[in-house]
Design an enzyme around this catalytic site. Sequence first.
Site, PDB file in Angstrom:
ATOM      1  N   TYR A 176       0.824  -1.203   0.000  1.00  0.00           N
ATOM      2  CA  TYR A 176       0.000   0.000   0.000  1.00  0.00           C
ATOM      3  C   TYR A 176       0.858   1.253   0.000  1.00  0.00           C
ATOM      4  O   TYR A 176       2.076   1.192   0.215  1.00  0.00           O
ATOM      5  CB  TYR A 176      -0.949   0.006   1.211  1.00  0.00           C
ATOM      6  CG  TYR A 176      -0.276   0.335   2.526  1.00  0.00           C
ATOM      7  CD1 TYR A 176       0.534  -0.591   3.168  1.00  0.00           C
ATOM      8  CD2 TYR A 176      -0.438   1.587   3.129  1.00  0.00           C
ATOM      9  CE1 TYR A 176       1.160  -0.289   4.371  1.00  0.00           C
ATOM     10  CE2 TYR A 176       0.174   1.894   4.333  1.00  0.00           C
ATOM     11  CZ  TYR A 176       0.971   0.959   4.953  1.00  0.00           C
ATOM     12  OH  TYR A 176       1.594   1.259   6.139  1.00  0.00           O
ATOM     13  N   ARG A 207       7.846   4.025  -5.009  1.00  0.00           N
ATOM     14  CA  ARG A 207       7.963   3.063  -3.890  1.00  0.00           C
ATOM     15  C   ARG A 207       6.932   1.952  -4.048  1.00  0.00           C
ATOM     16  O   ARG A 207       7.216   0.790  -3.760  1.00  0.00           O
ATOM     17  CB  ARG A 207       7.796   3.773  -2.543  1.00  0.00           C
ATOM     18  CG  ARG A 207       8.031   2.827  -1.362  1.00  0.00           C
ATOM     19  CD  ARG A 207       8.063   3.543  -0.020  1.00  0.00           C
ATOM     20  NE  ARG A 207       6.785   4.158   0.305  1.00  0.00           N
ATOM     21  CZ  ARG A 207       6.561   4.883   1.384  1.00  0.00           C
ATOM     22  NH1 ARG A 207       7.532   5.082   2.274  1.00  0.00           N
ATOM     23  NH2 ARG A 207       5.382   5.420   1.612  1.00  0.00           N
ATOM     24  N   ARG A 261      -8.062 -20.305  -2.103  1.00  0.00           N
ATOM     25  CA  ARG A 261      -6.965 -20.176  -1.140  1.00  0.00           C
ATOM     26  C   ARG A 261      -5.895 -21.253  -1.339  1.00  0.00           C
ATOM     27  O   ARG A 261      -6.184 -22.441  -1.287  1.00  0.00           O
ATOM     28  CB  ARG A 261      -7.506 -20.249   0.291  1.00  0.00           C
ATOM     29  CG  ARG A 261      -6.471 -19.863   1.318  1.00  0.00           C
ATOM     30  CD  ARG A 261      -7.014 -19.901   2.735  1.00  0.00           C
ATOM     31  NE  ARG A 261      -5.999 -19.421   3.681  1.00  0.00           N
ATOM     32  CZ  ARG A 261      -4.952 -20.140   4.052  1.00  0.00           C
ATOM     33  NH1 ARG A 261      -4.784 -21.360   3.597  1.00  0.00           N
ATOM     34  NH2 ARG A 261      -4.064 -19.630   4.899  1.00  0.00           N
ATOM     35  N   HIS A 288      -1.300 -21.174  -0.946  1.00  0.00           N
ATOM     36  CA  HIS A 288      -0.159 -20.285  -0.750  1.00  0.00           C
ATOM     37  C   HIS A 288       0.509 -19.876  -2.063  1.00  0.00           C
ATOM     38  O   HIS A 288       0.941 -18.741  -2.222  1.00  0.00           O
ATOM     39  CB  HIS A 288       0.876 -20.945   0.161  1.00  0.00           C
ATOM     40  CG  HIS A 288       0.460 -20.988   1.599  1.00  0.00           C
ATOM     41  ND1 HIS A 288      -0.644 -21.675   2.027  1.00  0.00           N
ATOM     42  CD2 HIS A 288       0.984 -20.413   2.698  1.00  0.00           C
ATOM     43  CE1 HIS A 288      -0.782 -21.531   3.329  1.00  0.00           C
ATOM     44  NE2 HIS A 288       0.194 -20.763   3.768  1.00  0.00           N
ATOM     45  N   LYS A 313       6.484  -2.066   1.702  1.00  0.00           N
ATOM     46  CA  LYS A 313       5.336  -1.445   2.406  1.00  0.00           C
ATOM     47  C   LYS A 313       4.157  -2.411   2.347  1.00  0.00           C
ATOM     48  O   LYS A 313       3.171  -2.217   1.627  1.00  0.00           O
ATOM     49  CB  LYS A 313       5.003  -0.067   1.812  1.00  0.00           C
ATOM     50  CG  LYS A 313       4.202   0.793   2.785  1.00  0.00           C
ATOM     51  CD  LYS A 313       4.298   2.246   2.408  1.00  0.00           C
ATOM     52  CE  LYS A 313       3.286   3.118   3.142  1.00  0.00           C
ATOM     53  NZ  LYS A 313       3.401   3.121   4.590  1.00  0.00           N
ATOM     54  N   GLU A 338      12.578   1.968  13.932  1.00  0.00           N
ATOM     55  CA  GLU A 338      11.697   3.074  13.528  1.00  0.00           C
ATOM     56  C   GLU A 338      10.477   3.030  14.439  1.00  0.00           C
ATOM     57  O   GLU A 338      10.455   2.272  15.415  1.00  0.00           O
ATOM     58  CB  GLU A 338      11.314   2.937  12.053  1.00  0.00           C
ATOM     59  CG  GLU A 338      10.626   1.613  11.740  1.00  0.00           C
ATOM     60  CD  GLU A 338      10.368   1.387  10.255  1.00  0.00           C
ATOM     61  OE1 GLU A 338      10.201   2.353   9.514  1.00  0.00           O
ATOM     62  OE2 GLU A 338      10.311   0.209   9.850  1.00  0.00           O
ATOM     63  N   LEU A 386      11.317   0.832   6.840  1.00  0.00           N
ATOM     64  CA  LEU A 386      10.677   1.334   5.625  1.00  0.00           C
ATOM     65  C   LEU A 386      11.404   2.624   5.212  1.00  0.00           C
ATOM     66  O   LEU A 386      11.628   3.497   6.063  1.00  0.00           O
ATOM     67  CB  LEU A 386       9.198   1.634   5.870  1.00  0.00           C
ATOM     68  CG  LEU A 386       8.496   2.132   4.616  1.00  0.00           C
ATOM     69  CD1 LEU A 386       8.234   0.969   3.658  1.00  0.00           C
ATOM     70  CD2 LEU A 386       7.197   2.842   4.936  1.00  0.00           C
TER      71      LEU A 386
END
Length: 290
Positions: free
Chosen positions: A33, A52, A100, A102, A147, A180, A205
């Site tokens: 995101y 990014r 579903r 993996h 992210k 962070e 990040l």
Amino acid sequence: MSRIAYVNGRYQPIGRATVSIEDRGLQFADGVYEMIKVVDGRPRDLERHLERLARSLHELGMAMPLTPAALRLIVARVLALNGLGAAAVYIQVDRGVAPRNHAFPKGAKPSLVVTARRPTWPKPAEIEHGVPVITLPDWRWARRDIKSIALLPNVLARQKALEAGCREAWLIDAAGLVTEATSANAWIVLNDGTIVTRPKGPEILGGITRAVVLELARENGIEVVERPFSLDEARRAPEAFITGTGSLVLPVTTIDGRKVGDGRPGPTTLRLHDLYLAHCGLPHRLRATA
Ligand code: PLP
């Protein structure tokens, strides 16, 4: 007016905008995101955010779902439909819908969601007085440079911080070094005014605000060092602060209940705060009306 979201090609009231229960974002947090600040109708540092986003997707073996130009148009439309000039825009891309399993699904189309809401900048009092943080062990995965929407450790740490009456938690690695905050980068100021923040790498990040603040500091004669710093060093520093799209440049004045410096925001932090507000086109008032 109900909020309008963009979901996979459609603009819909947020209450009716849905993704499938077999969306891999929901089942595996298999997505990434961006959160982008909008001032006076203009997304700030959008180029860097889209770069990014492309990098995060690349690390997941995915391509951008649309061209940057198309994404810009969607962001502009969502802002217009929501009547927002000042906003926080959220863009989420995940691997899409599939039974579903993996393994990466073959031929799944990425899911793309774009929403916007009113921004919640730090309150003037938080800038005038600074904010308290607690420290917690960093329990996240080893690729924090992506992210990812998998934010559970960040969520749990932020909740602990709030329950302790703090705005943020500073996360500490196994070596006692600050990585962070849960949604911001961490900085200290040395006695000679040099600012220190952890270098980019898998441990943190690479914040867009961090990158802008580094540039602003260099352009304005503030010495910068990118190196890890320990919690001990932070406790002895005269100033500390955090940076992030939502936090802007926010002074940190206590760590685990102990004052940083004299317990008030320091001159270097406030200078960077002002420089950053000017960069974003945000009114100086954010600070001056406290
Ligand atoms: N670090 C983490 C873990 C974050 O989640 C964020 C923002 O959400 C940041 C740093 C700051 O990044 P940016 O300045 O791009 O908002």
